[in-house]
Design a protein around this motif. Structure first.
Motif: not given
Length: 147
Positions: A47-63
């Motif tokens: 769960f932590h590994i997948a959460g880091l993927g969500h964080i990376a997506a947010a950091a790289f501008g998906v938001s």
């Protein structure tokens, strides 16, 4: 380094969210009960590994992309809702099974628990939307490195 005006609310909000149990915690508990402590720890790591993927997506501008293209954000919400409805219907249909006695399946291995928890969290639309909505609030677009 970000200012205290950004860091203090970020750490406070993160601490509150970290203390609130969610589906991941229940999944890890189920894995622990089904296969033991080792599988539970591996599940939590997934769960932590997948959460880091969500964080990376947010950091790289998906938001920013979702904010710039409202139709994409609406489509993402609809796909997430359809996924949750599909899970609910599948659960309800499976609950009325006429199978006389369910077969006992072997306990999952620790690596299977890791893999499954990564998939469960990565495909969790609620978690993805949370990260994409929460993290951008604590960025400073005027900074040289806003993230």
């Amino acid at each position: 380094m970000p200012s205290a005006d950004l860091l203090i609310p970020f750490f406070l909000a993160s601490a509150v969210f970290a203390c609130v149990p969610g589906p991941g915690m229940f999944y890890a508990a189920a894995q622990t009960l089904a296969a033991g402590r080792k599988a539970g720890w591996w599940s939590a790591l997934g769960f932590h590994i997948a959460g880091l993927g969500h964080i990376a997506a947010a950091a790289f501008g998906v938001s920013a992309l979702l904010a710039a293209v409202p139709a994409l954000f609406t489509a993402m919400k609809l796909v997430g809702a359809a996924y949750l409805i599909w899970l609910g219907v599948r659960y309800l249909r499976g609950g009325r099974s006429s199978v006389p006695a369910p077969r006992r399946t072997p306990a999952p291995t620790a690596l299977k628990a890791l893999r499954d928890s990564v998939v469960v969290e990565a495909l969790n639309p609620k978690s993805a939307l949370f990260h994409l909505a929460f993290l951008p609030q604590f960025t400073d677009p005027a900074a040289g490195l806003p993230i």
